[in-house]
Design a protein around this motif. Structure first.
Motif, mmCIF file in Angstrom:
data_model
loop_
_atom_site.group_PDB
_atom_site.id
_atom_site.type_symbol
_atom_site.label_atom_id
_atom_site.label_comp_id
_atom_site.label_asym_id
_atom_site.label_seq_id
_atom_site.Cartn_x
_atom_site.Cartn_y
_atom_site.Cartn_z
ATOM 1 N N PRO A 89 0.821 -1.189 0.000
ATOM 2 C CA PRO A 89 0.000 0.000 0.000
ATOM 3 C C PRO A 89 0.865 1.252 0.000
ATOM 4 O O PRO A 89 1.985 1.256 0.509
ATOM 5 C CB PRO A 89 -0.796 -0.117 1.313
ATOM 6 C CG PRO A 89 -0.694 -1.551 1.681
ATOM 7 C CD PRO A 89 0.635 -2.014 1.175
ATOM 8 N N LYS A 125 0.286 3.869 1.592
ATOM 9 C CA LYS A 125 0.321 4.402 2.949
ATOM 10 C C LYS A 125 -0.101 3.304 3.905
ATOM 11 O O LYS A 125 -0.694 2.312 3.492
ATOM 12 C CB LYS A 125 -0.612 5.609 3.084
ATOM 13 C CG LYS A 125 -2.058 5.328 2.733
ATOM 14 C CD LYS A 125 -2.899 6.588 2.864
ATOM 15 C CE LYS A 125 -4.351 6.341 2.528
ATOM 16 N NZ LYS A 125 -5.154 7.558 2.663
ATOM 17 N N MET A 151 -5.805 4.238 6.364
ATOM 18 C CA MET A 151 -6.741 4.265 5.246
ATOM 19 C C MET A 151 -8.183 4.337 5.741
ATOM 20 O O MET A 151 -8.493 4.004 6.875
ATOM 21 C CB MET A 151 -6.569 3.006 4.380
ATOM 22 C CG MET A 151 -5.251 2.944 3.638
ATOM 23 S SD MET A 151 -5.191 1.470 2.569
ATOM 24 C CE MET A 151 -3.600 1.717 1.782
ATOM 25 N N LYS A 152 -9.066 4.751 4.842
ATOM 26 C CA LYS A 152 -10.481 4.786 5.155
ATOM 27 C C LYS A 152 -11.066 3.379 5.076
ATOM 28 O O LYS A 152 -10.498 2.476 4.486
ATOM 29 C CB LYS A 152 -11.217 5.714 4.190
ATOM 30 C CG LYS A 152 -10.791 7.183 4.337
ATOM 31 C CD LYS A 152 -11.572 8.075 3.393
ATOM 32 C CE LYS A 152 -11.175 9.543 3.580
ATOM 33 N NZ LYS A 152 -11.918 10.422 2.645
ATOM 34 N N GLN A 160 -11.566 1.905 1.596
ATOM 35 C CA GLN A 160 -10.303 1.499 0.976
ATOM 36 C C GLN A 160 -9.843 0.148 1.522
ATOM 37 O O GLN A 160 -9.362 -0.713 0.777
ATOM 38 C CB GLN A 160 -9.235 2.565 1.231
ATOM 39 C CG GLN A 160 -9.514 3.896 0.542
ATOM 40 C CD GLN A 160 -8.507 4.959 0.943
ATOM 41 O OE1 GLN A 160 -8.155 5.098 2.113
ATOM 42 N NE2 GLN A 160 -8.036 5.706 -0.033
#
Length: 243
Positions: free
Chosen positions: A198, A200, A205-206, A209
């Motif tokens: 990923p 990040k 993450m949300k 996501q």
């Protein structure tokens, strides 16, 4: 009230509804508004250095379960707010905690007793005994040695791959078909690794996501699953894949 009596009183408050001890995601811990303040520079430097070097806190925080905040903030820090604030600023993934069920009155009393016992507002000054310190240091050194060996092994593998690629390029004129095939395999493997990493950290993450990443890994997602549930499911899927 002497130190022994204070310790007994703290234990009495916390022993009744002790739940667990372990690591939780930093985003799951809420800091009460009354505890949100500027951390003194020297203390911030100490906390930052410790968190960066260890990747987490060496001394667990005291937290309690709560429903007073957002859906993801399942715990409220009772003691050790400075650690939590600095960890959030540094984007530390997980923190060690002691989890308890406490009323507001019990939480306030436990915090007051801890401050009187230690003379400070955070657990930095809790120093282990000589034997505990030695054992802790030995464990950390063993972990560091293991990490060094893993890094050395990885470096050797990288050198081997680099050497192989160079040899493939040098012998390309003689073994064109074989060389091209191996280079393509290497490129595809690197590309796959990059695609799977990923951009990040997962925990930042949300939820939607994370759901998409989980589906790609074959994880079954339900509407009742929280962000924490999805993170744990992804982590379990990755471990099963490696195994």
């Amino acid at each position: 009230m002497n130190s022994a009596e204070r310790r007994d009183r703290i234990v009495e408050y916390l022993r009744i509804k002790s739940i667990s001890h372990g690591q939780v995601y930093t985003f799951q811990i809420a800091v009460p508004e009354s505890e949100v303040s500027e951390v003194p520079f020297e203390k911030r430097e100490y906390l930052s250095n410790s968190l960066i070097q260890q990747g987490t806190n060496l001394i667990p925080l005291i937290v309690r379960r709560t429903e007073a905040y957002s859906e993801e903030e399942e715990y409220e820090v009772v003691y050790g707010a400075d650690w939590c604030l600095v960890a959030k600023e540094l984007d530390i993934e997980k923190l060690w905690v002691w989890v308890f069920d406490m009323t507001d009155e019990q939480a306030a009393a436990a915090k007051e007793e801890m401050q009187q016992l230690l003379g400070f507002s955070d657990p930095i000054v809790v120093l282990p005994s000589v034997s505990e310190d030695t054992e802790s240091t030995q464990r950390i050194l063993k972990q560091l040695n293991k990490l060094v060996l893993e890094v050395e092994t990885l470096n050797k593998k990288i050198e081997q791959v680099t050497t192989s690629v160079k040899k493939l390029e040098e012998s390309r004129s003689k073994q064109t078909n074989i060389d091209i095939e191996l280079v393509q395999q290497f490129t595809e493997a690197v590309k796959k690794i990059i695609e799977e990493v990923p951009s990040k950290p997962l925990y930042s993450m949300k939820k939607d996501q994370l759901q998409e990443i989980a589906r790609k890994k074959g994880v079954k997602i339900t509407t009742r699953m929280t962000k924490t549930d999805i993170l744990n499911a992804i982590e379990k899927a990755d471990k099963n894949h490696v195994g």
